[in-house]
Design a protein around this motif. Sequence first.
Motif, PDB file in Angstrom:
ATOM      1  N   PRO A 207      -3.701   1.082  -2.934  1.00 28.35           N
ATOM      2  CA  PRO A 207      -2.785   0.009  -3.330  1.00 28.35           C
ATOM      3  C   PRO A 207      -1.704   0.528  -4.279  1.00 28.35           C
ATOM      4  O   PRO A 207      -1.904   1.543  -4.954  1.00 28.35           O
ATOM      5  CB  PRO A 207      -3.698  -0.998  -4.048  1.00 28.35           C
ATOM      6  N   ALA A 208      -0.572  -0.182  -4.309  1.00 24.82           N
ATOM      7  CA  ALA A 208       0.561   0.264  -5.109  1.00 24.82           C
ATOM      8  C   ALA A 208       0.188   0.388  -6.579  1.00 24.82           C
ATOM      9  O   ALA A 208       0.723   1.229  -7.300  1.00 24.82           O
ATOM     10  CB  ALA A 208       1.720  -0.702  -4.945  1.00 24.82           C
ATOM     11  N   THR A 209      -0.771  -0.425  -7.022  1.00 24.30           N
ATOM     12  CA  THR A 209      -1.160  -0.380  -8.437  1.00 24.30           C
ATOM     13  C   THR A 209      -1.921   0.899  -8.770  1.00 24.30           C
ATOM     14  O   THR A 209      -2.010   1.282  -9.933  1.00 24.30           O
ATOM     15  CB  THR A 209      -2.039  -1.594  -8.775  1.00 24.30           C
ATOM     16  N   GLY A 210      -2.471   1.531  -7.759  1.00 23.56           N
ATOM     17  CA  GLY A 210      -3.255   2.738  -8.011  1.00 23.56           C
ATOM     18  C   GLY A 210      -2.405   3.987  -8.199  1.00 23.56           C
ATOM     19  O   GLY A 210      -2.924   5.092  -8.326  1.00 23.56           O
ATOM     20  N   LEU A 211      -1.102   3.808  -8.223  1.00 27.01           N
ATOM     21  CA  LEU A 211      -0.199   4.953  -8.308  1.00 27.01           C
ATOM     22  C   LEU A 211      -0.017   5.349  -9.774  1.00 27.01           C
ATOM     23  O   LEU A 211       0.948   5.001 -10.413  1.00 27.01           O
ATOM     24  CB  LEU A 211       1.141   4.557  -7.687  1.00 27.01           C
ATOM     25  N   THR A 212      -0.970   6.100 -10.273  1.00 27.52           N
ATOM     26  CA  THR A 212      -0.915   6.476 -11.692  1.00 27.52           C
ATOM     27  C   THR A 212      -0.064   7.719 -11.891  1.00 27.52           C
ATOM     28  O   THR A 212       0.322   8.372 -10.936  1.00 27.52           O
ATOM     29  CB  THR A 212      -2.332   6.765 -12.203  1.00 27.52           C
ATOM     30  N   GLU A 213       0.161   8.026 -13.163  1.00 29.74           N
ATOM     31  CA  GLU A 213       0.928   9.233 -13.504  1.00 29.74           C
ATOM     32  C   GLU A 213       0.296  10.471 -12.872  1.00 29.74           C
ATOM     33  O   GLU A 213       0.989  11.336 -12.354  1.00 29.74           O
ATOM     34  CB  GLU A 213       0.936   9.421 -15.018  1.00 29.74           C
ATOM     35  N   ALA A 214      -1.028  10.502 -12.911  1.00 29.59           N
ATOM     36  CA  ALA A 214      -1.735  11.675 -12.404  1.00 29.59           C
ATOM     37  C   ALA A 214      -1.471  11.838 -10.904  1.00 29.59           C
ATOM     38  O   ALA A 214      -1.219  12.942 -10.415  1.00 29.59           O
ATOM     39  CB  ALA A 214      -3.230  11.532 -12.665  1.00 29.59           C
ATOM     40  N   VAL A 215      -1.496  10.701 -10.185  1.00 27.69           N
ATOM     41  CA  VAL A 215      -1.270  10.755  -8.740  1.00 27.69           C
ATOM     42  C   VAL A 215       0.161  11.195  -8.449  1.00 27.69           C
ATOM     43  O   VAL A 215       0.406  12.058  -7.599  1.00 27.69           O
ATOM     44  CB  VAL A 215      -1.550   9.373  -8.108  1.00 27.69           C
TER      45      VAL A 215
ATOM     46  N   ARG B 192       0.859  -1.171   0.000  1.00 31.43           N
ATOM     47  CA  ARG B 192       0.000   0.000   0.000  1.00 31.43           C
ATOM     48  C   ARG B 192       0.903   1.231   0.000  1.00 31.43           C
ATOM     49  O   ARG B 192       1.984   1.192   0.588  1.00 31.43           O
ATOM     50  CB  ARG B 192      -0.839  -0.035   1.273  1.00 31.43           C
ATOM     51  N   ILE B 193       0.446   2.263  -0.668  1.00 32.99           N
ATOM     52  CA  ILE B 193       1.245   3.485  -0.743  1.00 32.99           C
ATOM     53  C   ILE B 193       0.472   4.635  -0.101  1.00 32.99           C
ATOM     54  O   ILE B 193      -0.732   4.785  -0.334  1.00 32.99           O
ATOM     55  CB  ILE B 193       1.524   3.860  -2.226  1.00 32.99           C
ATOM     56  N   ILE B 194       1.182   5.390   0.746  1.00 27.55           N
ATOM     57  CA  ILE B 194       0.595   6.639   1.232  1.00 27.55           C
ATOM     58  C   ILE B 194       1.465   7.765   0.693  1.00 27.55           C
ATOM     59  O   ILE B 194       2.685   7.738   0.833  1.00 27.55           O
ATOM     60  CB  ILE B 194       0.548   6.677   2.767  1.00 27.55           C
ATOM     61  N   GLY B 195       0.840   8.708   0.019  1.00 25.86           N
ATOM     62  CA  GLY B 195       1.579   9.825  -0.564  1.00 25.86           C
ATOM     63  C   GLY B 195       1.389  11.070   0.279  1.00 25.86           C
ATOM     64  O   GLY B 195       0.272  11.458   0.584  1.00 25.86           O
ATOM     65  N   LEU B 196       2.507  11.662   0.692  1.00 28.19           N
ATOM     66  CA  LEU B 196       2.432  12.890   1.473  1.00 28.19           C
ATOM     67  C   LEU B 196       2.870  14.053   0.591  1.00 28.19           C
ATOM     68  O   LEU B 196       3.802  13.934  -0.197  1.00 28.19           O
ATOM     69  CB  LEU B 196       3.391  12.841   2.658  1.00 28.19           C
ATOM     70  N   GLN B 197       2.184  15.173   0.749  1.00 27.88           N
ATOM     71  CA  GLN B 197       2.603  16.369   0.044  1.00 27.88           C
ATOM     72  C   GLN B 197       2.376  17.531   0.979  1.00 27.88           C
ATOM     73  O   GLN B 197       1.256  17.738   1.445  1.00 27.88           O
ATOM     74  CB  GLN B 197       1.793  16.512  -1.250  1.00 27.88           C
ATOM     75  N   ALA B 198       3.454  18.241   1.319  1.00 28.70           N
ATOM     76  CA  ALA B 198       3.384  19.367   2.252  1.00 28.70           C
ATOM     77  C   ALA B 198       2.626  19.003   3.528  1.00 28.70           C
ATOM     78  O   ALA B 198       1.786  19.762   4.015  1.00 28.70           O
ATOM     79  CB  ALA B 198       2.762  20.583   1.577  1.00 28.70           C
ATOM     80  N   GLY B 199       2.902  17.813   4.076  1.00 32.68           N
ATOM     81  CA  GLY B 199       2.352  17.444   5.371  1.00 32.68           C
ATOM     82  C   GLY B 199       0.934  16.907   5.342  1.00 32.68           C
ATOM     83  O   GLY B 199       0.343  16.669   6.388  1.00 32.68           O
TER      84      GLY B 199
END
Lengths: 275, 279
Positions: A229-237, A215-222
């Motif tokens: 899921p890791a597969t959901g990590l598209t270019e847009a994301v 699973r991926i959690i993406g942080l941006q500016a806190g």
Amino acid sequence: MLSVDKLTKVYKTGDKALTDVSFTVPKGQVVGLIGPSGAGKSTLIRCVNRLVEPTEGTVRLNDLDITRLRAGELRRARRRIGMIFQEYALVERLTVMENVLSGRLGYVPFWRSFTRRFPGEDIAKAFRLLDRVGLSAHADKRADALSGGQRQRVGIARALEQDPELLLVDEPTASLDPKTSRQIMRLIVEICRESGLPAIINIHDVVLAQQFADRIIGLQAGRVVFDGPATGLTEAVLTQIYGEEDWTAMRQAAAEDEAAEAEQRDEAKKMMRAL
Amino acid sequence: MTDTAAPVSPGMSPGTYPTRWKRPPQMIKSRFWRYALAIGALVWLVLALGTIEVNWQRVMVGMERGQRFIAGFLQPDFTTRWRDISTGLIESLTMTLTSTVVGVLISIPIGIGAARNVAPRWIYAICRGIIAVSRALQEIIVAIFFVALFGFGAFAGFLTLTFATIGFIGKLLAEDIEDIDESQAEAIRATGASWFQLINYAIQPQVMPRLIGLSLYRLDINFRESAVIGIVGAGGIGATLNTALNRYEYDSAGAVLLIIIAIVMISEYSSGYLRRWVQ
């Protein structure tokens, strides 16, 4: 199980490192925490074992509210949370064995640790872990005599020596070459799978994260801007997390790296057979 | 990310860049003040030199005495006063060793307490205070005080040197602890280690070689100081030296000085060797 609820961290300087971060990690899940430098990844995992004091929100490990613990209770909670560091953070002048045994410090009284007389089962465990990470021959070497990849293996053994219920991993591959990075990631993930150990892995290498995390959690500016899921990590994301970049080319390069590595392995096998 | 910076064209001729460059002024920007300060300092130096009164007649007498001193130094007499010299020497060496050991043992907890990254505020303030007092008082003044308190002899010297060692080792140890690699301490803290375990596992391995080096260095400082404080009555080789000088026995004094130099050199070389070995 770890649950983080509405975690906020404001540093004394007024910098808001984390804002309302919430997520739960069930048993056995490996979470890749990605985001650009300064997004608050390091702060977030350090808030979990309170190496950094969170400003607001709660962190619960198996229903124990870590944010409310006093000093003594916090030490007892910390020994159940293993941590692996970016620059290995081994005590350089101690031996490999002492470094691994330091994972037991929370469990033994001062005089035992001072005289290095750890209980027999702790020592056996340390030897078993060193064998697991492939370093049994190096137990009595000083930590600064090892290479980067070997040091990180010692770091992993030290964290596991704690009998952790959770692994916090802070940029485990940042100072390693691509091949060693993959080996280290593979080792960490394998170990987590073996014992159903949940882990949060801070990692800025997106390709590695995708390859190894459930699973991926993406942080941006806190703030959490992606959780899935890791597969959901598209270019847009990815663009949302990091900004514009040529993701396809990056993945291709990584794939080539790996293909070359696999080829090398096959070659080595062939050589061995030939001998 | 969009690349907005214009690419640098590789064909740019070198002639378009300046060929001369001057280092910007380092401390004082204004040219006027640069010259004014230099001239002012020179004038002050000349005026100050003018106020020194030299009694040339006294210098001539002193020259003769100095000559005798140097002659004694060139022909040192180890034998006549050997009994005094050896007693003084043994006393000094005992004083040096005991005061260094005791001083270092006391200064370790004080040094740890004076390190901001491992000690709470109030302990830090107290320990820094102790170090400041120890460093502010010069050895000779402390020696005079202890001689007044405990009488002439090596015990006063021992106390003086111990006191001075605490300030020296305490301060340098504290600074070394503040300079450690914090990530190693963080890793040990993350295992749930107690404060004492943190000191033993994360701090001690990092500062130990330097602590040993500093202790050896302090050992030879203490030996040299023992010669100086002996002159104000704190026993040891200094007392022997003082007696010899008072009796105008410059050859015996020369012998004492040569012994001091030899011992300091021996300790200098051996401590260098030991320091390399503990790294």
